[in-house]
Design an enzyme around this catalytic site. Structure first.
Site, PDB file in Angstrom:
ATOM      1  N   ASN A 192       0.851  -1.182   0.000  1.00  0.00           N
ATOM      2  CA  ASN A 192       0.000   0.000   0.000  1.00  0.00           C
ATOM      3  C   ASN A 192       0.890   1.238   0.000  1.00  0.00           C
ATOM      4  O   ASN A 192       2.126   1.135  -0.035  1.00  0.00           O
ATOM      5  CB  ASN A 192      -0.981  -0.011   1.185  1.00  0.00           C
ATOM      6  N   ARG A 193       0.304   2.413   0.052  1.00  0.00           N
ATOM      7  CA  ARG A 193       1.094   3.650  -0.050  1.00  0.00           C
ATOM      8  C   ARG A 193       2.119   3.770   1.068  1.00  0.00           C
ATOM      9  O   ARG A 193       3.279   4.106   0.822  1.00  0.00           O
ATOM     10  CB  ARG A 193       0.156   4.860  -0.049  1.00  0.00           C
ATOM     11  N   ALA A 194       1.690   3.525   2.299  1.00  0.00           N
ATOM     12  CA  ALA A 194       2.594   3.670   3.438  1.00  0.00           C
ATOM     13  C   ALA A 194       3.735   2.666   3.370  1.00  0.00           C
ATOM     14  O   ALA A 194       4.889   2.990   3.682  1.00  0.00           O
ATOM     15  CB  ALA A 194       1.815   3.507   4.744  1.00  0.00           C
ATOM     16  N   GLU A 195       3.421   1.446   2.956  1.00  0.00           N
ATOM     17  CA  GLU A 195       4.448   0.401   2.873  1.00  0.00           C
ATOM     18  C   GLU A 195       5.479   0.720   1.801  1.00  0.00           C
ATOM     19  O   GLU A 195       6.687   0.527   2.010  1.00  0.00           O
ATOM     20  CB  GLU A 195       3.783  -0.947   2.597  1.00  0.00           C
ATOM     21  N   ASP A 260      -5.895  -8.354   1.763  1.00  0.00           N
ATOM     22  CA  ASP A 260      -5.980  -9.806   1.602  1.00  0.00           C
ATOM     23  C   ASP A 260      -6.885 -10.158   0.429  1.00  0.00           C
ATOM     24  O   ASP A 260      -6.587 -11.057  -0.356  1.00  0.00           O
ATOM     25  CB  ASP A 260      -6.528 -10.451   2.879  1.00  0.00           C
TER      26      ASP A 260
END
Length: 318
Positions: A192-195, A260
């Site tokens: 995701n964006r943060a990851e 998921d």
């Protein structure tokens, strides 16, 4: 409606957990501290983490196997019981020194009031047996999903990727942490964006994002990076460039477990022989459906293909 996924075999390996929900009413404040008092009226257990990926695959009608390490405890028993209920083939290694990961959520008035996590890491001896079992299971799989929640169940992930790719089996990874070198050689990773920002740093524009994502993709020798962007939809970075699609959620109710669902649908579509771009479009539609449900939820074949699979993919064999 014909379900064409029934003969596809997908192996999910990673950190399985139990999502435990306590539902109740909160009508007063505690006299002991300025916190609400929740009177519990209902308890519900759901599969989480890698187990939720397997549930999503099974909900679509494909054959899912789950390889994971759990504790020799009540929560571990419950995980195995739920897997059998969902018709997921369990390959669980019990570690007597491990506590099965449990995420306990207290929900009142359709709002999550508190989450408490119970967890630790598996021992090396159990993980060695885990890898041996993986080598046997991968032969029978069309696609491999590695669901990394950073709980220690994928300490042998580098070797797992090597084994799968040597057999030309696509490898999809839901990543965690800032060490993406361990994912080198996979087919697709789905941060995701943060990851992604944790690994490549923040970006100032779409051009900057594309440059950083493509550099990471080449460095890790991936076919693609699928970036999930919440309300901004998704972007697929591959050799052919960057492809973005907008989010399709009509109403966002709960985002837990949405990642998921996305990787489960991606894996199932790839098992069907669809392109990464086609798989992304279907996964985006599934993500839009699941965020409208409470907690870790799934999407059925009928929800995803209300007019039949052949209406979207007319060249596919049913």
């Amino acid at each position: 409606m014909a379900n064409c996924f029934f003969d596809k075999k997908i192996l999910v390996a990673g950190d399985a957990m139990l999502d435990r929900y306590w539902f109740g009413d909160a009508n007063r404040i505690s006299p002991e501290a300025p916190v609400p008092v929740v009177r519990i009226t209902r308890v519900e257990d759901r599969l989480g983490g890698a187990a939720n990926v397997a549930v999503n695959i099974a909900a679509l009608g494909a054959k899912a196997k789950l390889l994971s390490v759990i504790g020799d405890d009540e929560a571990g028993d419950r995980v195995e019981e739920l897997l059998n209920e969902k018709k997921i083939e369990p390959h669980l290694h019990r570690d007597t020194e491990l506590k099965t990961t449990v995420k306990l959520r207290i929900v009142a008035r359709q709002q999550q009031m508190l989450r408490a996590d119970f967890e630790n890491r598996p021992t090396r001896a159990v993980l060695a047996n885990h890898l041996t079992d993986f080598e046997n299971l991968i032969h029978e799989s069309d696609v491999l999903v590695l669901s990394d929640y950073g709980k220690g169940g994928l300490d042998h992930i580098i070797r797992m990727i090597e084994i799968a790719r040597a057999k030309s089996i696509p490898v999809l990874i839901d990543p965690k942490g800032n060490n993406y070198d361990r994912y080198k050689g996979a087919t697709v990773i789905t941060p995701n964006r943060a990851e992604l920002a944790q690994v490549v740093g923040d970006w100032s524009s779409e051009e900057d994002l594309t440059e950083k994502a493509q550099a990471l993709r080449k460095q890790l020798e991936l076919e693609a990076i699928l970036l999930t962007r919440s309300e901004e939809g998704m972007t697929l970075f591959s050799e052919s460039g960057a492809q973005s699609i907008p989010a399709q959620a009509l109403e966002v109710f709960d985002v837990s477990g949405a990642g998921d669902t996305v990787i489960a649908v991606m894996a199932t579509m790839i098992a069907m022989g669809e392109t990464l771009a086609e798989a992304m479009r279907t996964a985006n539609r599934a993500g839009g459906i699941v965020v409208g449900k409470l907690g870790t939820a799934t999407v059925s074949f009928e929800e995803l293909f209300p007019n039949g699979y052949e209406q979207l993919f007319p060249g596919s064999e049913l």
